[in-house]
Design an enzyme around this catalytic site. Structure first.
Site, PDB file in Angstrom:
ATOM      1  N   LYS A  22       0.196  11.386   7.807  1.00 52.05           N
ATOM      2  CA  LYS A  22      -0.831  10.628   7.219  1.00 52.05           C
ATOM      3  C   LYS A  22      -0.779   9.064   7.496  1.00 52.05           C
ATOM      4  CE  LYS A  22      -1.085   7.460   2.952  1.00 52.05           C
ATOM      5  NZ  LYS A  22      -0.091   6.486   3.189  1.00 52.05           N
ATOM      6  N   ASN A  23       0.163   8.489   7.870  1.00 55.88           N
ATOM      7  CA  ASN A  23       0.135   7.312   8.293  1.00 55.88           C
ATOM      8  C   ASN A  23      -0.209   6.949   9.922  1.00 55.88           C
ATOM      9  OD1 ASN A  23       0.456   6.148   5.757  1.00 55.88           O
ATOM     10  ND2 ASN A  23       2.921   5.694   6.155  1.00 55.88           N
ATOM     11  N   ARG A  93      -5.330   1.100   1.573  1.00 60.47           N
ATOM     12  CA  ARG A  93      -4.504   0.246   2.553  1.00 60.47           C
ATOM     13  C   ARG A  93      -5.019   0.380   4.181  1.00 60.47           C
ATOM     14  NH1 ARG A  93      -3.080  -4.290   1.419  1.00 60.47           N
ATOM     15  NH2 ARG A  93      -1.951  -5.061   3.079  1.00 60.47           N
ATOM     16  N   CYS A 117      -1.445   1.552  -2.373  1.00 57.49           N
ATOM     17  CA  CYS A 117      -0.375   1.625  -3.493  1.00 57.49           C
ATOM     18  C   CYS A 117       0.085   0.094  -3.871  1.00 57.49           C
ATOM     19  CB  CYS A 117       1.015   2.006  -2.939  1.00 57.49           C
ATOM     20  SG  CYS A 117       0.522   3.937  -2.624  1.00 57.49           S
ATOM     21  N   ARG A 122       1.351  -7.484  -0.583  1.00 59.26           N
ATOM     22  CA  ARG A 122       1.011  -7.019   0.631  1.00 59.26           C
ATOM     23  C   ARG A 122       0.067  -7.888   1.748  1.00 59.26           C
ATOM     24  NH1 ARG A 122       0.280  -0.687   0.160  1.00 59.26           N
ATOM     25  NH2 ARG A 122       0.958  -0.566   2.142  1.00 59.26           N
ATOM     26  N   PRO A 123       0.460  -8.926   2.105  1.00 58.87           N
ATOM     27  CA  PRO A 123      -0.174  -9.819   2.985  1.00 58.87           C
ATOM     28  C   PRO A 123      -0.324  -9.315   4.357  1.00 58.87           C
ATOM     29  CG  PRO A 123       2.144 -10.438   3.044  1.00 58.87           C
ATOM     30  CD  PRO A 123       2.141  -9.309   2.045  1.00 58.87           C
ATOM     31  N   ILE A 124      -1.513 -10.065   4.961  1.00 61.77           N
ATOM     32  CA  ILE A 124      -1.843  -9.338   6.326  1.00 61.77           C
ATOM     33  C   ILE A 124      -1.988 -10.348   7.361  1.00 61.77           C
ATOM     34  CG2 ILE A 124      -3.103  -7.180   5.409  1.00 61.77           C
ATOM     35  CD1 ILE A 124      -5.617  -8.978   5.870  1.00 61.77           C
ATOM     36  N   ASP A 125      -1.158 -11.446   6.886  1.00 64.42           N
ATOM     37  CA  ASP A 125      -1.252 -12.780   7.792  1.00 64.42           C
ATOM     38  C   ASP A 125      -0.711 -12.333   9.250  1.00 64.42           C
ATOM     39  OD1 ASP A 125       1.389 -12.309   6.371  1.00 64.42           O
ATOM     40  OD2 ASP A 125       2.193 -13.663   7.635  1.00 64.42           O
ATOM     41  N   GLN A 126       0.066 -11.305   9.539  1.00 63.47           N
ATOM     42  CA  GLN A 126       0.594 -11.076  10.901  1.00 63.47           C
ATOM     43  C   GLN A 126      -0.776 -10.265  11.587  1.00 63.47           C
ATOM     44  OE1 GLN A 126       3.584 -12.262  12.324  1.00 63.47           O
ATOM     45  NE2 GLN A 126       3.472 -13.180  10.191  1.00 63.47           N
ATOM     46  N   ASP A 307       9.375   4.776   2.503  1.00 62.32           N
ATOM     47  CA  ASP A 307       8.564   5.697   2.043  1.00 62.32           C
ATOM     48  C   ASP A 307       9.482   6.989   1.526  1.00 62.32           C
ATOM     49  OD1 ASP A 307       6.688   4.137   2.277  1.00 62.32           O
ATOM     50  OD2 ASP A 307       5.817   5.103   4.217  1.00 62.32           O
ATOM     51  N   ILE A 329      11.927  -3.424   2.011  1.00 62.60           N
ATOM     52  CA  ILE A 329      10.633  -3.596   2.712  1.00 62.60           C
ATOM     53  C   ILE A 329       9.567  -4.264   1.630  1.00 62.60           C
ATOM     54  CG2 ILE A 329       8.812  -2.524   3.724  1.00 62.60           C
ATOM     55  CD1 ILE A 329      11.230  -2.325   5.443  1.00 62.60           C
ATOM     56  N   ARG A 399      -3.501  11.279  -2.297  1.00 65.31           N
ATOM     57  CA  ARG A 399      -3.999  10.446  -1.352  1.00 65.31           C
ATOM     58  C   ARG A 399      -3.273  10.724  -0.001  1.00 65.31           C
ATOM     59  NH1 ARG A 399      -2.138   4.930  -2.121  1.00 65.31           N
ATOM     60  NH2 ARG A 399      -2.570   5.183   0.157  1.00 65.31           N
TER      61      ARG A 399
HETATM   62  N1  EPU Z   1       4.200  -7.859   5.863  1.00 65.81           N
HETATM   63  C1  EPU Z   1       3.725  -9.415   5.995  1.00 65.81           C
HETATM   64  N2  EPU Z   1       2.683  -9.787   6.680  1.00 65.81           N
HETATM   65  C2  EPU Z   1       1.911  -9.047   7.237  1.00 65.81           C
HETATM   66  C3  EPU Z   1       1.948  -7.431   7.154  1.00 65.81           C
HETATM   67  C4  EPU Z   1       3.257  -7.054   6.492  1.00 65.81           C
HETATM   68  O1  EPU Z   1       4.494 -10.339   5.300  1.00 65.81           O
HETATM   69  O2  EPU Z   1       0.830  -9.276   7.914  1.00 65.81           O
HETATM   70  C5  EPU Z   1       5.359  -7.636   5.111  1.00 65.81           C
HETATM   71  C6  EPU Z   1       5.072  -6.600   4.015  1.00 65.81           C
HETATM   72  O3  EPU Z   1       4.623  -7.404   2.863  1.00 65.81           O
HETATM   73  C7  EPU Z   1       6.086  -5.835   3.953  1.00 65.81           C
HETATM   74  C8  EPU Z   1       6.804  -5.664   5.626  1.00 65.81           C
HETATM   75  O4  EPU Z   1       6.200  -6.853   6.131  1.00 65.81           O
HETATM   76  O5  EPU Z   1       7.365  -6.584   3.225  1.00 65.81           O
HETATM   77  C9  EPU Z   1       6.298  -4.274   5.880  1.00 65.81           C
HETATM   78  O6  EPU Z   1       5.018  -4.068   5.884  1.00 65.81           O
HETATM   79  P1  EPU Z   1       4.170  -3.259   7.024  1.00 65.81           P
HETATM   80  O7  EPU Z   1       3.029  -3.946   7.517  1.00 65.81           O
HETATM   81  O8  EPU Z   1       5.031  -2.351   7.964  1.00 65.81           O
HETATM   82  O9  EPU Z   1       3.740  -2.125   5.837  1.00 65.81           O
HETATM   83  P2  EPU Z   1       1.933  -1.598   6.050  1.00 65.81           P
HETATM   84  O10 EPU Z   1       1.339  -1.392   7.338  1.00 65.81           O
HETATM   85  O11 EPU Z   1       0.977  -2.342   4.905  1.00 65.81           O
HETATM   86  C10 EPU Z   1       2.816   0.758   6.275  1.00 65.81           C
HETATM   87  C11 EPU Z   1       2.779   2.035   5.762  1.00 65.81           C
HETATM   88  C12 EPU Z   1       3.422   2.128   4.362  1.00 65.81           C
HETATM   89  C13 EPU Z   1       4.893   1.741   4.562  1.00 65.81           C
HETATM   90  C14 EPU Z   1       4.890   0.639   5.436  1.00 65.81           C
HETATM   91  C15 EPU Z   1       6.460   0.298   6.056  1.00 65.81           C
HETATM   92  C16 EPU Z   1       0.508   2.778   6.251  1.00 65.81           C
HETATM   93  C17 EPU Z   1      -0.716   2.912   5.962  1.00 65.81           C
HETATM   94  N3  EPU Z   1       1.234   2.411   5.296  1.00 65.81           N
HETATM   95  O12 EPU Z   1       2.420  -0.136   5.232  1.00 65.81           O
HETATM   96  O13 EPU Z   1       3.382   3.253   3.777  1.00 65.81           O
HETATM   97  O14 EPU Z   1       5.848   1.913   3.197  1.00 65.81           O
HETATM   98  O15 EPU Z   1       4.317   0.857   6.584  1.00 65.81           O
HETATM   99  O16 EPU Z   1       7.025   1.354   6.537  1.00 65.81           O
HETATM  100  O17 EPU Z   1       0.779   3.077   7.317  1.00 65.81           O
HETATM  101  C18 EPU Z   1       3.188   5.070   2.110  1.00 65.81           C
HETATM  102  O18 EPU Z   1       2.837   6.023   2.994  1.00 65.81           O
HETATM  103  O19 EPU Z   1       3.427   5.641   0.904  1.00 65.81           O
HETATM  104  C19 EPU Z   1       3.352   3.758   2.265  1.00 65.81           C
HETATM  105  C20 EPU Z   1       3.196   2.639   1.327  1.00 65.81           C
END
Ligand code: EPU
Length: 422
Positions: A22-23, A93, A117, A122-126, A307, A329, A399
Site C-alpha cells: 500500500k505505502n 494521507r 488515520c 501529523r505535521p508536514i513541515d519537513q 504499523d 512514532i 483503505r
Molecule cells: N513528522 C514531522 N514532520 C513532517 C513529517 C513527519 O514531524 O514533516 C513526524 C510525524 O509526526 C511522525 C514521524 O515524523 O511522528 C514519522 O512520520 P512519517 O512522515 O514517516 O509518516 P507518514 O509519511 O505520514 C507513513 C505511512 C504510515 C506509517 C509512517 C511511519 C504512508 C502513506 N503512511 O506515514 O502508515 O505509520 O510512514 O512508518 O506511507 C499505515 O499504513 O497504517 C500508516 C499509518
C-alpha cells in the site's frame, strides 16, 4: 454500514499470498505523473486508497486503464490540471505525494490538506522545508496547500526527523529539478527503495535509497513506455505472521520479501514462535505454545514498524507475563487497547507506553476499528477469542488491506462481512 463478524477460536493454517505494498503504491501512482509517457503498474493492491488516487489522477488529465484486478496503465502525456479535487485529497494521507509529483512536473499544484488515520499530530513541515529548499513557495491555509516555483534547483536537505512521506515527496519534486539534490537523514523503508526504483525505471537518476543519504541528479525529462511491479507489502506480511503466532497457527506466507521481515522474525522467535525462510519470497511461520512476554519499541526501518504495533499488541495481550510497548512514532496509536480490553485483555496505556499483562484468553465483543492497523489487530483478536466478535468502521481496514476477509477465510478463519441493513 458493514461489519465483520468473526467466530473464534481458530488456529490459522495454510497458504496466504501477500499483495503489493500500500505505502509504495500510494506514492508510485502520483510518481507516474512525472512521466511524459505510459507506464504499466503491476502487483498494485486493489484497495480503496489506490482507487481514490486513480480517480484523482484521472481528474488531472491522465488516462487510466485497469488491465486486470492488479494491473493498470497510466498515460500521463497530457496533464491538463494541477488543482487536485480538494474533497478527495482531504480523505487520505498519501494525497500529499501529489504535491511533490505535480510540483516536479508542472511547477504548480494545489491539494486539500491531507487526511488519513488519526494517529496524533501529523505535521508536514519537513515536506515543506524540502520543497522550499528546491526553490518553491508553499502556502498552507484554509484547509489547502498550494506550491509553485518558476524553476526547481537541487539543494542539500537535512531532515530533522526521519520521515517516510517527506523523503519520498522531496525525491518526487527533485527528479526533474536542475542539478543535484541530497537528502540527509532520509527514511529507509522498503517503500522508499521501491519508489526510487520506479523513478529510475522511468529514467530518473536516484542513488542511495535504502540508506540515510539519497542523492538525486536531476534529469530533463522522463519519457517512454515502462512496466513496473510494486514490492510486496511488508506490513501485510507482518500482519499474517503475527496472526499465525497469536492464533497458534501454521502459515506459509508467499510473495513476501523475507529480508524486509527480519525484525519481526527475530522478535517472534525470541517469544517462542517459529519462523523459517523457505526462499527469499516465502516464509513459514508457526507457533504451538503460549508465547512469552517481550518488550517492543517502534522505530523507523529497519526497526520494529509502528504499523505492526497494534497486531503485536494482540500477541502480547495473550502471552505469558508482562510486556511493554513503547511507541516512538505516533502519539495516539494505542486507541485499539481500549477495544482489546473490552475483549478481556489487561492493557494499561498512557502516552506513548502501554503495559500488557498477559491473559489466558480473549472473548468476543463488539469493537470499533479506530484506524487501519487497529482494524487488522481486532481481526486477529477476533480469530483468537472465544465466541463472536463484531468489528465496525471497516472503511479504515478497506483503505489498506486487499480482500482481507477472503484471505483470512482461506486459511481457516470463520469471518464474514455483514451489512447492518441485512
Ligand atoms: N513528522 C514531522 N514532520 C513532517 C513529517 C513527519 O514531524 O514533516 C513526524 C510525524 O509526526 C511522525 C514521524 O515524523 O511522528 C514519522 O512520520 P512519517 O512522515 O514517516 O509518516 P507518514 O509519511 O505520514 C507513513 C505511512 C504510515 C506509517 C509512517 C511511519 C504512508 C502513506 N503512511 O506515514 O502508515 O505509520 O510512514 O512508518 O506511507 C499505515 O499504513 O497504517 C500508516 C499509518
Amino acid at each position: 454500514m458493514d461489519k465483520l463478524v468473526i467466530t473464534g477460536k481458530t488456529p490459522l493454517k495454510g497458504e496466504v499470498s501477500i499483495s503489493g505494498a500500500k505505502n509504495a503504491a500510494v506514492a508510485i501512482l502520483p510518481a507516474a505523473l512525472l512521466l511524459d509517457g505510459v507506464c504499466t503498474i503491476e502487483n498494485l493492491p486493489n484497495i480503496s486508497d489506490v482507487k481514490l488516487l486513480c480517480e484523482i489522477i484521472e481528474s488531472l488529465g491522465a488516462k487510466i486503464n485497469w488491465v486486470s484486478e492488479n494491473t493498470i496503465t497510466i498515460d500521463s502525456r497530457n496533464i491538463s490540471c494541477t488543482n487536485a479535487p480538494l474533497d478527495l485529497t482531504r480523505k487520505f494521507r498519501a494525497s500529499y505525494y501529489l504535491i511533490g509529483a505535480l510540483l516536479g512536473r508542472c511547477k504548480n499544484v494545489q491539494v486539500g490538506m491531507p487526511g488519513g488515520c488519526k494517529l496524533g499530530a501529523r505535521p508536514i513541515d519537513q515536506h515543506i522545508k524540502g520543497f522550499e529548499a528546491l526553490g518553491a513557495s508553499v502556502d498552507v491555509g484554509q484547509g489547502n496547500i498550494t506550491a509553485k516555483a518558476d524553476r526547481l534547483v537541487g539543494n542539500s536537505i537535512y531532515m530533522d526527523i526521519v520521515s517516510v512521506g517527506a523523503t519520498i515527496n522531496v525525491m518526487l519534486a527533485s527528479v526533474l529539478a536542475e542539478g543535484t539534490t541530497v537528502i540527509d537523514n532520509a527514511a529507509k523503508e522498503p517503500h522508499i527503495v521501491d519508489v526510487a526504483n520506479f523513478l529510475n525505471t522511468m529514467g530518473a537518476d536516484v542513488r542511495g535509497a535504502g540508506t540515510d543519504v539519497i542523492k538525486i541528479n536531476g534529469v530533463e525529462k522522463l519519457s517512454g513506455n515502462i512496466t513496473y511491479s510494486v514490492v510486496p507489502d511488508q506490513i501485510e506480511a507482518g500482519t499474517f505472521m503475527l496472526a499465525a503466532v497469536a492464533s497458534k497457527g501454521d502459515l506459509i506466507i508467499k510473495n513476501c520479501t523475507t529480508k524486509h521481515l527480519e525484525c519481526i522474525t527475530a522478535k517472534i522467535i525470541e517469544m517462542g514462535a517459529n519462523a523459517e525462510e523457505i526462499d527469499g519470497d516465502t516464509l513459514h511461520v508457526w507457533c504451538n505454545k503460549k508465547t512469552s512476554k517481550a518488550n517492543i519499541k517502534t522505530l523507523p526501518y529497519p526497526g520494529f514498524p509502528t504499523d505492526l504495533q497494534p497486531q503485536m499488541g494482540v500477541v502480547l495481550s495473550i502471552s505469558d507475563g508482562t510486556s511493554i510497548i513503547n511507541e516512538s512514532i505516533w502519539e495516539s496509536r494505542f486507541q485499539y487497547t481500549e477495544e482489546l480490553n473490552k475483549m478481556g485483555a489487561k492493557i494499561t496505556a498512557q502516552g506513548k507506553t502501554a503495559i500488557f499483562e498477559g491473559v489466558d484468553s480473549l472473548y468476543g465483543s463488539p469493537v470499533c476499528a479506530s484506524d487501519l492497523r487497529a482494524g487488522a489487530a481486532l481481526i486477529i483478536a477476533g480469530i483468537c477469542a472465544d465466541g463472536v466478535t463484531e468489528i465496525y468502521n471497516l472503511e479504515h481496514i478497506d483503505r489498506g488491506y486487499e480482500n482481507i476477509e477472503e484471505k483470512f477465510r482461506k486459511i481457516g478463519a470463520n469471518i464474514k462481512r455483514v451489512s447492518e441493513d441485512d
